[in-house]
Structures are given as structure tokens and as C-alpha cells.
Scaffold this motif. Structure first.
Motif, PDB file in Angstrom:
ATOM      1  N   GLU A   1       3.738 -12.490   4.907  1.00 54.13           N
ATOM      2  CA  GLU A   1       3.152 -12.599   3.690  1.00 54.13           C
ATOM      3  C   GLU A   1       3.622 -11.949   2.542  1.00 54.13           C
ATOM      4  O   GLU A   1       4.703 -10.920   2.723  1.00 54.13           O
ATOM      5  CB  GLU A   1       1.626 -12.152   3.948  1.00 54.13           C
ATOM      6  N   ARG A   2       3.284 -12.219   1.356  1.00 55.95           N
ATOM      7  CA  ARG A   2       3.928 -11.612   0.229  1.00 55.95           C
ATOM      8  C   ARG A   2       2.885 -10.428  -0.360  1.00 55.95           C
ATOM      9  O   ARG A   2       1.734 -10.965  -0.582  1.00 55.95           O
ATOM     10  CB  ARG A   2       4.304 -12.520  -1.156  1.00 55.95           C
ATOM     11  N   HIS A   3       3.292  -9.278  -0.100  1.00 55.79           N
ATOM     12  CA  HIS A   3       2.292  -8.078  -0.611  1.00 55.79           C
ATOM     13  C   HIS A   3       3.080  -7.211  -1.470  1.00 55.79           C
ATOM     14  O   HIS A   3       4.451  -7.078  -1.379  1.00 55.79           O
ATOM     15  CB  HIS A   3       1.800  -7.350   0.613  1.00 55.79           C
ATOM     16  N   PRO A   4       2.579  -6.621  -2.876  1.00 54.45           N
ATOM     17  CA  PRO A   4       2.939  -5.706  -3.712  1.00 54.45           C
ATOM     18  C   PRO A   4       3.558  -4.598  -2.837  1.00 54.45           C
ATOM     19  O   PRO A   4       3.219  -4.136  -1.772  1.00 54.45           O
ATOM     20  CB  PRO A   4       1.910  -5.498  -4.555  1.00 54.45           C
ATOM     21  N   TRP A   5       4.803  -3.837  -3.374  1.00 54.10           N
ATOM     22  CA  TRP A   5       5.453  -2.906  -2.683  1.00 54.10           C
ATOM     23  C   TRP A   5       4.371  -1.821  -2.529  1.00 54.10           C
ATOM     24  O   TRP A   5       4.611  -1.031  -1.739  1.00 54.10           O
ATOM     25  CB  TRP A   5       6.778  -2.457  -3.335  1.00 54.10           C
TER      26      TRP A   5
END
Length: 269
Positions: free
Chosen positions: A145-149
Motif C-alpha cells: 500500500e501507499r502510506h506517507p513516510w
């Protein structure tokens, strides 16, 4: 509260960590589940029917724990991981965070949790290899998934807490200052509504006192209570999360009516 701010809990000795976890029975922890009475009213459920169904559902996990303690422990871990991950609302990263708190004790703190497991689950412990495999599986799913750093950094801080702190301290910190606060924000308890929440909290505590003779340990009796209530509580929160939007008369955090999130859900995604 960010996980970085929880890292001082690493310094808590076992007695203090145990006390903090037991304190959650009165502060944030158990009360966040007692707020289900408000959810029932807001969703238009018949209150007597809701209470009756809630109590019946709570008897199922309790009966499992009393009849087959090892299986009860596994069910408790699964229910808590699912429910905590759902309240995080971060996809598989939320389940990874919940799994970090629940699975790391079996990886790093087997001796520390052994006395609790003897009273709660007849000494059964999740094998470290199984705990590691489950955690790595959640990690791989979260990485897809794409999650903020920033969220990954917070998850790393949570992992450090779970690896280095006494497991009671890590569990108390996450349960009180992250999960319970997030849940209460979702419901939006206000003003005199806290009176109903604490009335339900004290009623639930009566069950813990009733369970004490069976476990002869306050923490085991409290965890048995939480296990019994997790199933109906999780289902209640699922109904709350599934609504299309919050009614405008129930503002969210900050006093503003939340906007619908992705897939028609209210609040943050």
C-alpha cells in the motif's frame, strides 16, 4: 498521540506497567468500549434489544476462554488485531501496527508474559515462529500500500516501544493513548454523555470482579473481561464505521461535522 511520545514508557518497571494497564479499566480503556451505549442510541437501535444482544455476544468468547483457554487466547489475539486495525483506518498498515503490539510480546518478552499466560491460558503461548510469520505477512501486505513516510516512521517508533518496553507498558500505552482515544474520537463523546459512559463502565467492571475467583489474578480477570466485550464492541464499531455519514448533531473532533471519507465513510481514511 504519536508513538514517539510513548517511548518513555520503555523506562517503566513491571509493577508500574502492570498498574498502568489496570488503570485502563477506569481511564480511557474500558470507557471507550462503554461508549457503545451512545453508538446504539445514535444508530437508532432499540436499547433493551441492544443490551441483550451485547451480553449474549459477550458470553461466546468468555465461554470459549473458560472451556479451552489456549483457543481463547488465539481468538482474543485475532479479535483485538482485527478491531484495533480497523479503528486505525490505515489499511494493512493499521493491522501491522496492531499486530506489532500484540505479537511482539511472544517474540521478545516470552518470560515476562509467562506468569500472565499461566493464569489466562493455562500457560499456552503463541510460538515465536508463528508470531514472526504473522507479523511479516502483515508487513508485506502493508508495503504493497501507499502510506506517507510519517506513518511508517510512527510505526517504527511503535515497533521500538513494543520490542524494548515491558509488554504491559507497550500494551497500556497503545491501548490507552492511541486505540482508545481514536475510538472515542470516532464516537465523539461530549459533556454529560460521559455519565452514561461511566455507568456502563462500572457495570462492565462487575463482570471482572465476578471472574476474579476463576483466575485469581486481577490482570487475567481484566483481560478476560476485555476479551468477552471485544466481540460485541467490535461489531458495534463496525456498524458505526459503516454509516454513510455522521448526523450533523453529533460533531466529530474539533466540533465540526466530518466530511464523508473514501467509499462513503465518514472521517479520516
Amino acid at each position: 498521540m504519536g508513538s514517539l511520545s510513548l517511548l518513555p514508557l520503555i523506562l517503566l518497571p513491571e509493577a508500574w506497567a502492570r498498574g498502568l494497564l489496570l488503570l485502563s479499566a477506569l481511564v480511557l480503556g474500558l470507557p471507550h468500549g462503554a461508549a457503545d451505549v451512545l453508538v446504539a442510541c445514535r444508530l437508532g437501535f432499540s436499547f433493551p434489544v441492544f443490551v441483550g444482544a451485547y451480553l449474549l455476544l459477550s458470553l461466546l468468547p468468555l465461554a470459549l476462554l473458560l472451556a479451552y483457554p489456549p483457543l481463547g487466547l488465539l481468538a482474543f489475539l485475532f479479535l483485538a488485531l482485527f478491531h484495533w486495525g480497523r479503528v486505525e483506518r490505515k489499511g494493512f498498515l493499521g493491522f501491522l501496527r496492531a499486530g506489532t503490539v500484540l505479537l511482539f510480546p511472544f517474540l521478545f518478552h516470552g518470560e515476562a508474559i509467562a506468569p500472565f499466560l499461566r493464569t489466562f491460558a493455562q500457560g499456552y503461548a503463541l510460538p515465536p515462529g508463528v508470531a514472526l510469520s504473522l507479523w511479516l505477512g502483515l508487513l508485506l501486505l502493508a508495503l504493497r500500500e501507499r502510506h506517507p513516510w510519517a506513518q511508517w516512521g510512527d510505526t517504527l517508533a511503535l515497533a521500538l516501544l513494543a520490542a524494548l518496553a515491558h509488554p504491559y507498558a507497550a500494551l497500556a500505552g497503545y491501548f490507552l493513548l492511541q486505540h482508545s482515544l481514536d475510538s472515542l474520537r470516532l464516537v465523539g463523546v461530549r459533556g454529560q454523555e460521559w455519565l452514561a459512559v461511566y455507568a456502563a463502565t462500572l457495570a462492565a467492571l462487575a463482570l471482572a470482579f465476578a471472574l476474579y475467583p476463576r483466575f485469581q489474578d486481577p490482570l487475567a480477570a481484566y483481560m478476560a473481561l476485555l476479551f468477552a466485550l471485544t466481540l460485541p464492541h467490535a461489531l458495534t464499531l463496525e456498524a458505526w464505521l459503516a454509516r454513510s455519514r455522521l448526523p450533523r448533531r453529533w460533531p466529530g473532533p474539533g466540533g465540526k461535522s466530518p466530511r464523508p471519507g473514501p467509499r462513503g465513510r465518514s472521517g479520516p481514511a
